[in-house]
Design an enzyme around this catalytic site. Structure first.
Site, mmCIF file in Angstrom:
data_model
loop_
_atom_site.group_PDB
_atom_site.id
_atom_site.type_symbol
_atom_site.label_atom_id
_atom_site.label_comp_id
_atom_site.label_asym_id
_atom_site.label_seq_id
_atom_site.Cartn_x
_atom_site.Cartn_y
_atom_site.Cartn_z
ATOM 1 N N ASN A 210 0.620 -1.231 -0.258
ATOM 2 C CA ASN A 210 0.374 0.201 0.203
ATOM 3 C C ASN A 210 1.666 0.641 0.030
ATOM 4 O O ASN A 210 2.216 0.975 -0.352
ATOM 5 C CB ASN A 210 -0.686 0.178 1.567
ATOM 6 C CG ASN A 210 -0.620 -0.099 2.513
ATOM 7 O OD1 ASN A 210 0.661 0.787 2.569
ATOM 8 N ND2 ASN A 210 -0.855 -1.234 2.738
ATOM 9 N N PRO A 305 -2.371 -11.914 10.894
ATOM 10 C CA PRO A 305 -2.557 -11.544 12.248
ATOM 11 C C PRO A 305 -2.859 -9.644 11.539
ATOM 12 O O PRO A 305 -2.659 -9.182 11.235
ATOM 13 C CB PRO A 305 -1.337 -11.734 12.793
ATOM 14 C CG PRO A 305 -0.358 -12.133 11.248
ATOM 15 C CD PRO A 305 -1.325 -12.188 10.349
HETATM 16 O O1 C5P Z 1 -8.163 -2.285 10.678
HETATM 17 P P1 C5P Z 1 -7.807 -1.398 10.744
HETATM 18 O O2 C5P Z 1 -6.582 -1.532 9.236
HETATM 19 O O3 C5P Z 1 -8.319 0.024 10.401
HETATM 20 O O4 C5P Z 1 -6.419 -0.802 11.696
HETATM 21 C C1 C5P Z 1 -5.827 -0.085 12.174
HETATM 22 C C2 C5P Z 1 -5.074 -0.657 13.053
HETATM 23 O O5 C5P Z 1 -4.630 -1.415 13.529
HETATM 24 C C3 C5P Z 1 -3.578 0.467 13.640
HETATM 25 O O6 C5P Z 1 -3.356 0.751 14.347
HETATM 26 C C4 C5P Z 1 -2.946 -0.426 12.638
HETATM 27 O O7 C5P Z 1 -1.619 -0.031 13.055
HETATM 28 C C5 C5P Z 1 -3.187 -1.477 13.107
HETATM 29 N N1 C5P Z 1 -3.068 -3.319 12.368
HETATM 30 C C6 C5P Z 1 -3.007 -3.711 12.892
HETATM 31 N N2 C5P Z 1 -2.789 -5.079 12.123
HETATM 32 C C7 C5P Z 1 -2.925 -5.623 11.007
HETATM 33 C C8 C5P Z 1 -4.060 -4.652 11.055
HETATM 34 C C9 C5P Z 1 -3.800 -3.429 11.430
HETATM 35 O O8 C5P Z 1 -2.002 -3.722 13.882
HETATM 36 N N3 C5P Z 1 -3.118 -6.921 10.135
#
Ligand code: C5P
Length: 402
Positions: A210, A305
């Protein structure tokens, strides 16, 4: 030495023989990693030319409050906002008097009134002028207003006198400038930060990723170091320099980031998940490069994860801070994530706005925790990180107290 890495220093130069030392000061501040812009008073220009300071700073020198051309390029309010710290060296007796009485009769005094940044002055004047009760009264007023005073030193003066009033040497002033950024709010605290994107291999040459630049996570690492923390930065593939004194662990994939994060929890008081972790990875990573043959192909993806959820449910759970990058209903989605991921605090940002989203240098966020929320307006990622660290450390300490 990079104690002033990414710091924006507005150097004010006022009229006095020590103005020549401002040239050396620019160099020393740059050695420490700072970007320097110079504002000169009229008097200063009698002692050293704007051209010299322009050439050294690499930026146009500002000196006129009412110059329409200069205002159009970078107006005085913009300049006041740009500064992380205003350092006036040398600061003459006249400048101290004008600053103490809140005047705005030239560009430098106007900037000092308009800025939210801290102000530091390095007084330089004849010893009798320094001892004069008016100067001492002005000095006291400035100290009461939290202006940092660098010096002056004692010794022989250009006028032949001996006594207090010599401007400190440039190297000392640069060190004192760096010290202004040390808040010690997180002394003795271990902070682990994830930053940047992850890369999920399709085959040995291709991957899914990304647009995350890692700038926000790196700026947070720098701010945490300034606040006295010991910092581990677990970074996905980014092209950013490691802030001084930060321990960096480079990873590529979400699974590697997950492992490195869990390994770091033995010594972690605050975890900040600033990485844009890929939610999915190819179910199988092929060992050889995939050859094109058929017209369409599909890649089966499996869930990665959720690193931050794993941290928040770990037996060695630290104070856990997440980010929510959203394109709509930013605050309400972020509140949902705070609860769902069992976080202590979440930082919500609107990535639909190109000015403040992925890869940009600026950001504007809302900080949300279970008892409240606070919007922080648009600022550089460095400036914003310092504000965020204040919020995080306050919330962490409240949490520890209960
Ligand atoms: O679920 P989402 O990606 O929107 O959540 C964002 C938060 O979760 C951020 O703090 C990101 O670093 C963390 N995150 C994570 N592992 C993932 C997905 C997101 O630690 N697989």
């Amino acid at each position: 030495m990079q104690q002033l890495n990414n710091k924006q220093i507005l150097l004010g130069v006022t009229g006095g023989i020590a103005a020549y030392k401002a040239a050396e000061l620019i160099r020393r501040l740059q050695d420490f990693g700072a970007e320097v812009r110079v504002v000169m008073t009229k008097g200063a220009q009698e002692f050293i030319t704007p051209l010299t300071l322009q050439a050294l700073s690499g930026n146009p020198v500002h000196y006129d409050l009412l110059d329409t051309e200069a205002e159009a390029a970078m107006g005085h309010i913009e300049l006041a906002r740009w500064a992380d710290l205003v350092v006036v060296a040398p600061a003459s007796a006249d400048f101290m008097a004008r600053l103490a009485s809140g005047q705005a009769d030239d560009l430098l005094t106007t900037l000092c009134l308009a800025t939210d940044a801290g102000i530091a002055i390095a007084p330089a004047m004849n010893q009798a002028m320094w001892r004069d009760s008016s100067t001492q009264a002005n000095l006291q007023t400035l100290i009461d207003r939290q202006v940092a005073i660098f010096g002056p030193g004692d010794g022989s003066q250009a006028c032949g006198d001996i006594g207090p009033g010599r401007m400190l040497e440039a190297a000392t002033l640069a060190e004192m400038t760096a010290d202004q950024f040390q808040s010690r709010e997180l002394d003795g605290i271990s902070v682990v930060i994830t930053a940047g994107p992850t890369r999920e291999a399709i085959d040995p040459v291709r991957y899914i990723s990304n647009h995350s630049s890692g700038k926000m996570g790196f700026a947070l690492a720098q701010a945490a170091i300034e606040a006295g923390a010991s910092v581990t930065l677990i970074a996905g593939p980014v092209s950013l320099a490691t802030p001084d004194r930060v321990q960096r662990i480079d990873v590529e994939s979400a699974e590697q980031m997950h492992r490195a994060t869990l390994d770091s929890l033995a010594k972690c008081d605050i975890f900040i998940g600033a990485a844009a972790v890929a939610d999915y990875r190819p179910a199988t990573s092929v060992k050889q490069k995939i050859k094109k043959s058929v017209d369409t192909m599909s890649i089966e993806l499996v869930r990665n994860p959720d690193i931050i959820s794993a941290v928040a449910s770990h037996k060695q759970r630290p104070f856990t801070v997440g980010f929510a990058a959203e394109t709509q209903d930013v605050v309400s989605y972020a509140k949902g994530k705070l609860v769902k991921k069992n976080l202590d605090l979440i930082i919500a940002n609107d990535v639909s706005n190109a000015e403040i989203g992925f890869n940009s240098d600026n950001n504007a966020v809302t900080v949300i925790w279970n008892k409240g929320e606070k919007a922080l307006p648009t600022a550089s990622k460095q400036q914003l990180s310092r504000c965020l660290l204040k919020e995080i450390s306050q919330s962490y300490k409240e949490n520890q107290a209960t």
